[in-house]
Motif scaffolding. Structure first.
Motif, PDB file in Angstrom:
ATOM      1  N   TYR A 164      33.774  -6.123 -25.596  1.00  0.00           N
ATOM      2  CA  TYR A 164      32.998  -7.259 -26.282  1.00  0.00           C
ATOM      3  C   TYR A 164      32.416  -8.009 -25.029  1.00  0.00           C
ATOM      4  O   TYR A 164      33.075  -8.533 -24.276  1.00  0.00           O
ATOM      5  CB  TYR A 164      33.636  -7.807 -27.160  1.00  0.00           C
ATOM      6  CG  TYR A 164      33.065  -9.087 -28.120  1.00  0.00           C
ATOM      7  CD1 TYR A 164      33.149 -10.229 -27.393  1.00  0.00           C
ATOM      8  CD2 TYR A 164      32.298  -8.749 -29.101  1.00  0.00           C
ATOM      9  CE1 TYR A 164      32.255 -11.524 -28.034  1.00  0.00           C
ATOM     10  CE2 TYR A 164      31.602  -9.874 -29.520  1.00  0.00           C
ATOM     11  CZ  TYR A 164      31.660 -11.025 -28.938  1.00  0.00           C
ATOM     12  OH  TYR A 164      31.014 -12.051 -29.632  1.00  0.00           O
ATOM     13  N   PRO A 183      34.279 -11.699 -21.234  1.00  0.00           N
ATOM     14  CA  PRO A 183      34.582 -12.918 -21.547  1.00  0.00           C
ATOM     15  C   PRO A 183      35.502 -13.250 -22.695  1.00  0.00           C
ATOM     16  O   PRO A 183      36.002 -14.497 -22.947  1.00  0.00           O
ATOM     17  CB  PRO A 183      33.338 -13.779 -21.669  1.00  0.00           C
ATOM     18  CG  PRO A 183      32.413 -12.549 -22.473  1.00  0.00           C
ATOM     19  CD  PRO A 183      33.004 -11.183 -21.601  1.00  0.00           C
ATOM     20  N   ARG A 185      37.156 -13.054 -26.617  1.00  0.00           N
ATOM     21  CA  ARG A 185      36.567 -13.599 -28.002  1.00  0.00           C
ATOM     22  C   ARG A 185      37.841 -14.423 -28.675  1.00  0.00           C
ATOM     23  O   ARG A 185      38.845 -13.837 -28.549  1.00  0.00           O
ATOM     24  CB  ARG A 185      35.868 -12.675 -28.759  1.00  0.00           C
ATOM     25  CG  ARG A 185      36.662 -11.377 -29.111  1.00  0.00           C
ATOM     26  CD  ARG A 185      36.007 -10.201 -29.851  1.00  0.00           C
ATOM     27  NE  ARG A 185      36.582  -9.142 -29.639  1.00  0.00           N
ATOM     28  CZ  ARG A 185      35.980  -7.880 -30.433  1.00  0.00           C
ATOM     29  NH1 ARG A 185      34.909  -8.065 -31.179  1.00  0.00           N
ATOM     30  NH2 ARG A 185      36.539  -6.757 -30.102  1.00  0.00           N
ATOM     31  N   PRO A 186      37.306 -15.358 -29.517  1.00  0.00           N
ATOM     32  CA  PRO A 186      38.700 -16.052 -30.284  1.00  0.00           C
ATOM     33  C   PRO A 186      39.417 -15.258 -31.081  1.00  0.00           C
ATOM     34  O   PRO A 186      40.367 -15.645 -31.391  1.00  0.00           O
ATOM     35  CB  PRO A 186      37.789 -17.328 -30.502  1.00  0.00           C
ATOM     36  CG  PRO A 186      36.434 -16.833 -31.058  1.00  0.00           C
ATOM     37  CD  PRO A 186      36.353 -15.800 -29.756  1.00  0.00           C
ATOM     38  N   ARG A 203      34.898 -23.635 -18.983  1.00  0.00           N
ATOM     39  CA  ARG A 203      33.891 -24.330 -19.510  1.00  0.00           C
ATOM     40  C   ARG A 203      34.197 -25.866 -19.766  1.00  0.00           C
ATOM     41  O   ARG A 203      33.350 -26.481 -19.403  1.00  0.00           O
ATOM     42  CB  ARG A 203      33.384 -23.784 -20.577  1.00  0.00           C
ATOM     43  CG  ARG A 203      32.515 -22.334 -20.696  1.00  0.00           C
ATOM     44  CD  ARG A 203      31.967 -21.634 -21.936  1.00  0.00           C
ATOM     45  NE  ARG A 203      32.971 -20.848 -22.429  1.00  0.00           N
ATOM     46  CZ  ARG A 203      33.179 -19.747 -22.638  1.00  0.00           C
ATOM     47  NH1 ARG A 203      32.215 -19.010 -22.112  1.00  0.00           N
ATOM     48  NH2 ARG A 203      33.931 -19.229 -23.638  1.00  0.00           N
ATOM     49  N   ASP A 208      34.152 -25.273 -10.899  1.00  0.00           N
ATOM     50  CA  ASP A 208      33.099 -24.665 -10.024  1.00  0.00           C
ATOM     51  C   ASP A 208      33.543 -23.661  -9.408  1.00  0.00           C
ATOM     52  O   ASP A 208      32.224 -22.688  -9.173  1.00  0.00           O
ATOM     53  CB  ASP A 208      33.208 -25.975  -8.900  1.00  0.00           C
ATOM     54  CG  ASP A 208      32.702 -27.203  -9.294  1.00  0.00           C
ATOM     55  OD1 ASP A 208      33.434 -28.185  -9.279  1.00  0.00           O
ATOM     56  OD2 ASP A 208      31.486 -27.447  -9.593  1.00  0.00           O
ATOM     57  N   LYS A 231      26.384 -15.293  -7.549  1.00  0.00           N
ATOM     58  CA  LYS A 231      26.268 -16.896  -7.229  1.00  0.00           C
ATOM     59  C   LYS A 231      27.193 -16.962  -6.121  1.00  0.00           C
ATOM     60  O   LYS A 231      26.984 -18.396  -5.358  1.00  0.00           O
ATOM     61  CB  LYS A 231      26.913 -17.496  -8.418  1.00  0.00           C
ATOM     62  CG  LYS A 231      25.853 -17.666  -9.567  1.00  0.00           C
ATOM     63  CD  LYS A 231      26.217 -18.208 -10.777  1.00  0.00           C
ATOM     64  CE  LYS A 231      27.711 -17.887 -11.264  1.00  0.00           C
ATOM     65  NZ  LYS A 231      28.428 -18.551 -12.446  1.00  0.00           N
ATOM     66  N   GLY A 269      31.272 -15.409 -14.002  1.00  0.00           N
ATOM     67  CA  GLY A 269      29.967 -16.119 -13.290  1.00  0.00           C
ATOM     68  C   GLY A 269      28.807 -15.819 -14.369  1.00  0.00           C
ATOM     69  O   GLY A 269      28.129 -16.623 -14.250  1.00  0.00           O
ATOM     70  N   ASP A 270      28.674 -14.817 -15.151  1.00  0.00           N
ATOM     71  CA  ASP A 270      27.919 -14.582 -16.046  1.00  0.00           C
ATOM     72  C   ASP A 270      27.902 -15.404 -17.322  1.00  0.00           C
ATOM     73  O   ASP A 270      26.852 -16.086 -18.019  1.00  0.00           O
ATOM     74  CB  ASP A 270      27.540 -12.982 -16.896  1.00  0.00           C
ATOM     75  CG  ASP A 270      27.120 -12.156 -15.555  1.00  0.00           C
ATOM     76  OD1 ASP A 270      27.122 -11.118 -15.960  1.00  0.00           O
ATOM     77  OD2 ASP A 270      26.673 -12.660 -14.726  1.00  0.00           O
ATOM     78  N   HIS A 271      29.136 -15.867 -17.797  1.00  0.00           N
ATOM     79  CA  HIS A 271      29.342 -16.585 -18.956  1.00  0.00           C
ATOM     80  C   HIS A 271      29.516 -17.937 -18.770  1.00  0.00           C
ATOM     81  O   HIS A 271      30.126 -18.820 -19.809  1.00  0.00           O
ATOM     82  CB  HIS A 271      30.354 -15.910 -19.745  1.00  0.00           C
ATOM     83  CG  HIS A 271      29.637 -14.675 -20.398  1.00  0.00           C
ATOM     84  ND1 HIS A 271      28.505 -14.627 -21.355  1.00  0.00           N
ATOM     85  CD2 HIS A 271      29.895 -13.404 -20.035  1.00  0.00           C
ATOM     86  CE1 HIS A 271      28.321 -13.255 -21.524  1.00  0.00           C
ATOM     87  NE2 HIS A 271      29.184 -12.501 -20.585  1.00  0.00           N
ATOM     88  N   SER A 272      29.613 -18.590 -17.507  1.00  0.00           N
ATOM     89  CA  SER A 272      29.825 -20.075 -17.267  1.00  0.00           C
ATOM     90  C   SER A 272      29.295 -20.568 -16.044  1.00  0.00           C
ATOM     91  O   SER A 272      28.208 -19.790 -15.517  1.00  0.00           O
ATOM     92  CB  SER A 272      31.474 -20.269 -16.961  1.00  0.00           C
ATOM     93  OG  SER A 272      31.676 -19.544 -16.009  1.00  0.00           O
ATOM     94  N   ASP A 273      29.147 -21.760 -15.575  1.00  0.00           N
ATOM     95  CA  ASP A 273      28.589 -21.964 -14.607  1.00  0.00           C
ATOM     96  C   ASP A 273      29.377 -22.026 -13.147  1.00  0.00           C
ATOM     97  O   ASP A 273      28.919 -22.204 -12.354  1.00  0.00           O
ATOM     98  CB  ASP A 273      28.511 -23.966 -14.796  1.00  0.00           C
ATOM     99  CG  ASP A 273      27.335 -24.169 -15.521  1.00  0.00           C
ATOM    100  OD1 ASP A 273      27.691 -25.143 -16.249  1.00  0.00           O
ATOM    101  OD2 ASP A 273      26.363 -23.329 -15.846  1.00  0.00           O
ATOM    102  N   ALA A 274      30.737 -21.447 -13.342  1.00  0.00           N
ATOM    103  CA  ALA A 274      31.354 -21.444 -12.321  1.00  0.00           C
ATOM    104  C   ALA A 274      31.020 -20.108 -11.391  1.00  0.00           C
ATOM    105  O   ALA A 274      30.495 -19.233 -11.801  1.00  0.00           O
ATOM    106  CB  ALA A 274      32.977 -20.844 -12.803  1.00  0.00           C
TER     107      ALA A 274
ATOM    108  N   PRO B  15      23.956 -21.360  -4.899  1.00  0.00           N
ATOM    109  CA  PRO B  15      23.342 -21.510  -6.262  1.00  0.00           C
ATOM    110  C   PRO B  15      24.110 -21.674  -7.341  1.00  0.00           C
ATOM    111  O   PRO B  15      25.425 -21.325  -7.258  1.00  0.00           O
ATOM    112  CB  PRO B  15      22.838 -19.892  -6.130  1.00  0.00           C
ATOM    113  CG  PRO B  15      23.680 -19.028  -5.153  1.00  0.00           C
ATOM    114  CD  PRO B  15      23.833 -20.137  -4.423  1.00  0.00           C
ATOM    115  N   ALA B  17      25.321 -21.369 -11.385  1.00  0.00           N
ATOM    116  CA  ALA B  17      25.268 -20.563 -12.414  1.00  0.00           C
ATOM    117  C   ALA B  17      23.979 -20.827 -13.704  1.00  0.00           C
ATOM    118  O   ALA B  17      23.758 -22.081 -13.610  1.00  0.00           O
ATOM    119  CB  ALA B  17      26.631 -20.308 -13.227  1.00  0.00           C
ATOM    120  N   ARG B  18      24.009 -19.999 -14.233  1.00  0.00           N
ATOM    121  CA  ARG B  18      23.189 -20.249 -15.504  1.00  0.00           C
ATOM    122  C   ARG B  18      24.254 -20.390 -16.565  1.00  0.00           C
ATOM    123  O   ARG B  18      25.098 -19.892 -16.692  1.00  0.00           O
ATOM    124  CB  ARG B  18      22.382 -18.978 -15.929  1.00  0.00           C
ATOM    125  CG  ARG B  18      22.944 -17.752 -16.336  1.00  0.00           C
ATOM    126  CD  ARG B  18      21.985 -16.668 -17.048  1.00  0.00           C
ATOM    127  NE  ARG B  18      22.827 -15.460 -17.274  1.00  0.00           N
ATOM    128  CZ  ARG B  18      23.415 -15.224 -18.114  1.00  0.00           C
ATOM    129  NH1 ARG B  18      23.685 -16.270 -19.153  1.00  0.00           N
ATOM    130  NH2 ARG B  18      24.154 -14.067 -18.440  1.00  0.00           N
TER     131      ARG B  18
END
Lengths: 387, 84
Positions: A164, A183, A185-186, A203, A208, A231, A269-274, B15, B17-18
């Motif tokens: 998922y 990532p 799921r709850p 999140r 970071d 990233k 990396g894909d689902h957060s800013d970190a 860079p 993240a999105r």
């Protein structure tokens, strides 16, 4: 006595003895208490259940050790025990929690991300149920674990695991592999919920950098490396160069593949800013060519059969008769974490995380991992928690 | 490239993240009760097999078969007792 009754009683007695002996061993192993003495830098201890109520009070409501500096800065999460069969990750996390002092920013440490997986060992793998690290005050015993959550906590497995949310089909057993359920799921399985809780931590706390600590068999090509999300490529590359030039060991960089889903270095990396990074250290204990699977092999990394495999060009990391001792593996993780934080802090002073009190590679080798583990018998009771 | 040379590249920064896309279905609740029902059914099947093994053990007339039934029964008992 009737011979038939006697015969059946004898057979049943044999089974009873097997059940009692095996059951007692499994129960002891699953419930082995591992004390953590929260170091001077730990300002609070939360849990994954704080980020997902569905985990609260359960087996995977793992502790989150928070080290907060006096000055505001960035936030870093270190994950140990994603795969508890890779002890260097947990032990490095232990050292951080018991010794680290953050001067600027915040450090979050999860020593046992998949606590369920730390309560079981590999079926048919003949793993020892535990291992002990020598310390100045005696031996400290830790649970040996597996790669996958305990079937007592999540069972049965599906025929095929559909990840998922990507729907990529993975091996059925990897539905219990925390590093294949990100990532998360709850309302998913226990392992998916655990992944989701980690994502919520990332999140909500505006993390970071996430550093996931692992070990790998020498026959696995991704070894002795920092695996990085796109990233984090610059950070990882610079860290690898500096570490290889100054710390006394070499480490490479591997790029997180987009084609394989569920892994921390990809999905976080894909689902957060970190920025998501994963560290791999060599662990001959995991190699398929190994001989006897003993505590000695786990802690020393010495195995003549893995050495022979190396001589035949079958491995992706060197090994000789000196093996890969646990101190080297833990020291690598410590130095890599410190280097990553130093480089990050220099480039992003507003989001710096300044950490002290944690030994580097050379010091861990010189003094041993146990030198940095605190004695719970002499620690204040309010500073002791159990993993 | 020395450390000084490498660090000059840091001036470009790392860079960011999105963010996870707003309105995505990432957090859509899944059906949770089904998992528990399946787990209960599997424990039921384990108990059923354990009963079959005990029944065959009682009917058996050969020691070798009795020992075999007992050994096969052990993991089912450990699972039902939630030890392994």
């Amino acid at each position: 006595m009737n011979p038939t009754v006697f015969r059946k009683a004898a057979a049943a007695g044999l089974g009873g003895i097997l059940c009692i002996l095996a059951g007692a061993d499994f129960h002891r192993s699953r419930n082995l208490r591992e004390a953590v003495v929260a170091g001077p830098g730990v300002t609070r201890i939360g849990s994954l259940g704080d980020y997902l109520p569905g985990l609260r009070g359960g087996i995977n409501d793992s502790h989150v050790y928070v080290l907060e500096g006096r000055e505001p800065g960035g936030s870093v999460l270190v994950l140990g025990g994603t795969h508890p069969e890779e002890p260097a990750g947990r032990l490095a996390g232990w050292i951080l929690a018991e010794n680290g002092i953050v001067e600027k920013g915040r450090l979050f440490v999860v020593i046992t991300a998949n606590r369920s997986a730390s309560t079981v060992t590999r079926p048919g793998g003949a793993y020892p149920p535990d291992y002990a690290i020598a310390t100045p005050w005696g031996e400290k015993t830790f649970r040996m674990g597996d790669r996958w959550s305990n079937p007592l906590d999540q069972w049965p497995d599906p025929e095929v695991y559909s990840h998922y949310p990507t729907r990529q089909q993975l091996a059925y057993v990897d539905i219990r592999n925390l590093n294949r359920t990100f990532p998360g799921r709850p309302d998913g399985t226990l392992t998916e919920k655990t992944s989701f809780a980690v994502m919520e931590l990332i999140r909500r706390e505006n993390i970071d950098i996430v550093i996931d600590l692992h070990e790998a068999e020498l026959q696995y090509p991704v070894i002795s490396a920092i695996v990085t999300h796109p990233k984090g490529q610059e950070l990882a590359a610079l860290a690898a160069m500096i570490i290889s030039g100054t710390e006394g060991f070499s480490i490479g960089v591997e790029y997180s593949p987009e084609a394989l889903r569920g892994l921390s270095h990809r999905e976080i990396g894909d689902h957060s800013d970190a920025i998501s990074l994963l560290l791999e250290a060599p662990q001959p204990f995991l190699d398929a060519t190994r001989g006897r699977t003993t505590r000695d092999l786990l802690l020393t990394g010495r195995d003549e059969f893995v050495v022979r495999a190396g001589r035949r060009g079958l491995l992706f990391e060197k090994i000789d008769e000196s093996g890969w001792p646990i101190d080297i593996r833990v020291g690598r993780h410590c130095s890599t974490i410190l280097s990553l934080l130093e480089i990050w802090s220099e480039d992003e002073p507003e989001r710096a995380v300044v950490l002290s009190g944690v030994p580097r590679y050379a010091e861990v080798i010189e003094k041993g991992t146990g030198a940095f583990l605190r004695d719970p018998d002499t620690a204040p009771a309010d500073r002791i928690v159990y993993e | 490239m020395g450390i000084a040379g490498a660090k000059t590249r840091l001036a470009e920064g790392f860079p960011r993240a999105r963010k996870a896309e707003a309105g995505s279905n990432l957090w859509r609740p899944q059906i949770g009760g089904t998992t528990m029902i399946v787990t209960i059914l599997y424990y039921g099947m384990a108990a059923f097999i354990a009963v079959l093994l005990i029944w065959n053990f009682m009917k058996s007339r050969k020691l070798q078969d009795e020992i075999l039934y007992v050994i096969v029964l052990v993991p089912f008992v450990l699972r039902l007792l939630r030890l392994k």
